[in-house]
Write a protein that holds these residues in place. Structure first.
Motif, PDB file in Angstrom:
ATOM      1  N   UNK A  55       0.847  -1.184   0.000  1.00 18.60           N
ATOM      2  CA  UNK A  55       0.000   0.000   0.000  1.00 18.60           C
ATOM      3  C   UNK A  55       0.888   1.241   0.000  1.00 18.60           C
ATOM      4  N   UNK A  56       0.418   2.331  -0.590  1.00 14.77           N
ATOM      5  CA  UNK A  56       1.255   3.531  -0.682  1.00 14.77           C
ATOM      6  C   UNK A  56       1.450   4.251   0.651  1.00 14.77           C
ATOM      7  N   UNK A  57       0.564   4.003   1.620  1.00 14.75           N
ATOM      8  CA  UNK A  57       0.655   4.667   2.914  1.00 14.75           C
ATOM      9  C   UNK A  57       0.366   3.655   4.018  1.00 14.75           C
ATOM     10  N   UNK A  58       0.766   4.022   5.245  1.00 15.39           N
ATOM     11  CA  UNK A  58       0.487   3.171   6.397  1.00 15.39           C
ATOM     12  C   UNK A  58      -0.410   3.920   7.374  1.00 15.39           C
ATOM     13  N   UNK A  59      -1.068   3.198   8.271  1.00 23.05           N
ATOM     14  CA  UNK A  59      -1.913   3.868   9.277  1.00 23.05           C
ATOM     15  C   UNK A  59      -1.109   4.807  10.179  1.00 23.05           C
ATOM     16  N   UNK A  60       0.174   4.510  10.369  1.00 24.23           N
ATOM     17  CA  UNK A  60       1.015   5.332  11.251  1.00 24.23           C
ATOM     18  C   UNK A  60       1.684   6.485  10.512  1.00 24.23           C
ATOM     19  N   UNK A  61       1.668   6.421   9.156  1.00 23.14           N
ATOM     20  CA  UNK A  61       2.376   7.412   8.367  1.00 23.14           C
ATOM     21  C   UNK A  61       3.845   7.079   8.163  1.00 23.14           C
ATOM     22  N   UNK A  62       4.326   6.015   8.794  1.00 24.55           N
ATOM     23  CA  UNK A  62       5.738   5.610   8.678  1.00 24.55           C
ATOM     24  C   UNK A  62       5.905   4.629   7.520  1.00 24.55           C
ATOM     25  N   UNK A  63       6.934   4.843   6.721  1.00 31.57           N
ATOM     26  CA  UNK A  63       7.195   3.984   5.563  1.00 31.57           C
ATOM     27  C   UNK A  63       7.367   2.525   5.980  1.00 31.57           C
ATOM     28  N   UNK A  64       8.052   2.279   7.076  1.00 29.58           N
ATOM     29  CA  UNK A  64       8.312   0.897   7.493  1.00 29.58           C
ATOM     30  C   UNK A  64       7.057   0.140   7.930  1.00 29.58           C
ATOM     31  N   UNK A  65       5.943   0.859   8.099  1.00 30.07           N
ATOM     32  CA  UNK A  65       4.700   0.224   8.519  1.00 30.07           C
ATOM     33  C   UNK A  65       3.714  -0.019   7.378  1.00 30.07           C
TER      34      UNK A  65
END
Length: 164
Positions: A12-22
């Motif tokens: 996915x292009x984004x994570x729920x936390x906003x962190x790339x590693x997530x």
């Protein structure tokens, strides 16, 4: 030594936390990992462990591979988002005595740089791509002196266009 370099499945292009590693895998990325795992299993590669970047998308890809192959999943920060290729080369050289096959799951640009470096040497960096969900299977005659000496056995990537 056989080296299998896998770039994580489509994420996915984004994570729920906003962190790339997530960033998690998309359903398409999970399917890519499943089909890749089945192909590796059917080709009868001796894979005892899957070493993966700590980033979520790499861990999810590696978990599918490990479960399908009956292998151990090992968290490998040296192959993480900010991996240094020299550290990865040291990892490869050190792993040669422990197992005939090393499987790494990580990210670009490290995957692409590593494949080009091992196959063609320092002048080839950037000349080969490595797409999401792709595995490059290499044979290394001497893992301690692998730069430019690897032989490409196969490149595997399974994809479908029905789900983003």
């Amino acid at each position: 030594m056989r080296l299998i370099i896998v770039r994580h499945g489509k994420a996915k292009p984004e994570s729920p936390t906003g962190r790339d590693e997530d960033r998690p895998l998309r359903p398409r990325g999970v399917r890519q990992a499943q089909r890749l795992a089945e192909a590796l299993r059917d080709a009868d590669h001796t894979i005892r462990a899957v070493h993966a970047s700590p980033a979520l998308r790499a861990q999810q890809t590696a978990r599918v591979l490990a479960d399908t192959l009956g292998a151990e999943l090992i968290d490998e920060p040296r192959f993480g988002l900010s991996a240094d290729v020299n550290d990865v080369l040291d990892l490869i050289a050190g792993a040669a005595a422990a197992s005939p096959t090393l499987t790494l799951v990580g990210h670009n640009p490290t995957c692409a740089v590593l494949v080009a470096l091992l196959l063609r040497g320092p002048g080839a960096i950037g000349s080969l791509g490595h797409r999401t969900g792709e595995a490059a299977i290499l044979d290394l005659p001497d893992p301690a002196n692998a730069i430019g000496a690897a032989r490409l056995v196969a490149r595997l990537r399974f994809d479908d266009a029905e789900t983003p």
